[in-house]
Write an enzyme that holds these catalytic residues in place. Structure first.
Site, mmCIF file in Angstrom:
data_model
loop_
_atom_site.group_PDB
_atom_site.id
_atom_site.type_symbol
_atom_site.label_atom_id
_atom_site.label_comp_id
_atom_site.label_asym_id
_atom_site.label_seq_id
_atom_site.Cartn_x
_atom_site.Cartn_y
_atom_site.Cartn_z
ATOM 1 N N LEU A 89 1.740 -32.311 24.076
ATOM 2 C CA LEU A 89 2.363 -31.124 24.393
ATOM 3 C C LEU A 89 2.576 -30.807 26.054
ATOM 4 C CD1 LEU A 89 4.201 -28.987 22.787
ATOM 5 C CD2 LEU A 89 1.986 -27.501 22.998
ATOM 6 N N GLY A 103 -1.911 -35.677 20.926
ATOM 7 C CA GLY A 103 -2.236 -34.217 20.723
ATOM 8 C C GLY A 103 -3.909 -33.902 20.927
ATOM 9 N N SER A 152 -6.961 -33.000 24.006
ATOM 10 C CA SER A 152 -6.888 -32.578 25.445
ATOM 11 C C SER A 152 -7.663 -33.389 26.366
ATOM 12 C CB SER A 152 -7.835 -31.007 25.280
ATOM 13 O OG SER A 152 -9.029 -31.325 24.746
ATOM 14 N N ALA A 164 4.415 -33.102 18.881
ATOM 15 C CA ALA A 164 3.898 -34.188 18.123
ATOM 16 C C ALA A 164 5.220 -34.405 16.933
ATOM 17 C CB ALA A 164 2.691 -34.063 17.642
ATOM 18 N N HIS A 197 -15.611 -37.268 14.177
ATOM 19 C CA HIS A 197 -16.064 -36.101 13.955
ATOM 20 C C HIS A 197 -16.455 -35.323 12.618
ATOM 21 C CE1 HIS A 197 -14.671 -35.008 18.549
ATOM 22 N NE2 HIS A 197 -15.888 -36.019 18.522
ATOM 23 N N ASP A 221 -9.647 -32.258 9.328
ATOM 24 C CA ASP A 221 -8.697 -32.184 8.502
ATOM 25 C C ASP A 221 -8.343 -33.324 7.354
ATOM 26 O OD1 ASP A 221 -6.286 -33.230 9.339
ATOM 27 O OD2 ASP A 221 -6.175 -31.707 10.785
#
Ligand code: BJW
Length: 225
Positions: free
Chosen positions: A195, A171, A173, A212, A105, A90
């Site tokens: 989180l 944020g 994984s 966040a 990415h 984004d």
């Protein structure tokens, strides 16, 4: 102090963008992780294009949140000593005002011509097979790094991590490489803001849990105090 910040889908979650592993759903009957692959694109390009067209369209309906804005405050204070490396495709860091952002990415708003190799800023759909503005051939794919492809600008990232005093992961994984290994490449102190504890949480010197939009502004306040 030189800081490298790595961001993942969790920083954009409170803006309304679905994370990968928390999506809890299927895209037209498929696991999103299976759609984001070169194999899926070869098998069914229309499906993959629709997946990215929908996510590109969703960007115009969301706004950067307090975590993105806090990183801009940090850049205002540190200048070139802050590098934001994002796995996100984004544009919320840029829309918040961050200037030193590196997308490992790729980006939703870039289309890559598989015939002539040119890249073009792209805000519309790709599923209907538009012609490449450079060569005229209708072979544009999302400019996204899928599994098995090489992330962008790894030399730059590796050097920044070797030279940094602090590496902060926000944020993400911690299951997708090479980003999941950055904590090992970083020369300086390490901090995770997530989180919940990520898959690599114990590799960090410190790990803080929470949303966040709360953790990132609080950490920036602390650093700039
Ligand atoms: C919040 C929150 C809130 C929620 N506040 N937090 C076996 C072992 C090791 C590696 C491999 C292996 N087999 C294959 C590999 C390599 C492979 C890989 O890693 N596979 C794993 C699945 C095992 N990697 C690759 O193929 C990569 N290329 C590569 O390695 O090339 C070789 C090479 C490397 C370096 C130099 C030279 C050569 C390419 C990886 C491409 C990843 N692409 C995707 C899709 C494209 C982009 C897109 O469509 O968006 O990128 S996959 C997907 O995962 C996407 C994401 O960027 C990426 C990471 O996801 P992220 O950001 O972690 O999101 P989530 O959803 O997983 O997690 C969200 C987190 O936020 C959670 O922890 C939540 O708790 C948290 N959260 N709300 C704070 N409000």
């Amino acid at each position: 102090m030189r800081i490298v910040v790595l961001t993942g889908a969790g920083i954009s979650a409170e803006s309304g963008l679905t994370t990968f592993r928390d999506s809890g759903g299927l895209w037209e009957g498929h696991d999103p992780m299976q759609v984001a692959t070169p194999e899926a694109y070869a098998d069914d390009p229309g499906l993959v294009q629709r997946f990215y067209d929908a996510r590109r369209a969703a960007l115009s309906r969301v706004e950067p949140n307090a975590a993105h804005h806090a990183l801009v405050r940090l850049e205002d204070a540190l200048g070139d000593d802050l590098l934001v490396v994002t796995q996100n495709v984004d544009d919320l860091h840029e829309r918040a005002g961050s200037r030193r952002v590196h997308h490992i990415h790729g980006r939703l708003q870039s289309a890559w011509c598989t015939r002539c190799g040119e890249r073009h800023e792209w805000y519309g759909a790709l599923a209907d097979g538009p012609a490449c503005p450079s060569c005229g051939v209708a072979d544009l794919r999302p400019d996204i790094v899928w599994f098995g492809e090489i992330p962008y600008g790894m030399d730059l990232v590796e050097q920044a991590l070797e030279e940094c005093d602090l590496f902060v992961s926000i944020g993400t994984s911690g299951v997708v490489y090479p980003a999941a290994a950055f904590v090992h490449w970083a020369r300086g102190a390490t901090l995770e803001l997530n989180l919940e504890p990520s898959a690599g949480a114990t590799d960090f010197a410190e790990s803080r849990q929470g949303p966040a939009t709360r953790l990132v502004p609080a950490w920036v306040d602390e650093l700039l105090a």
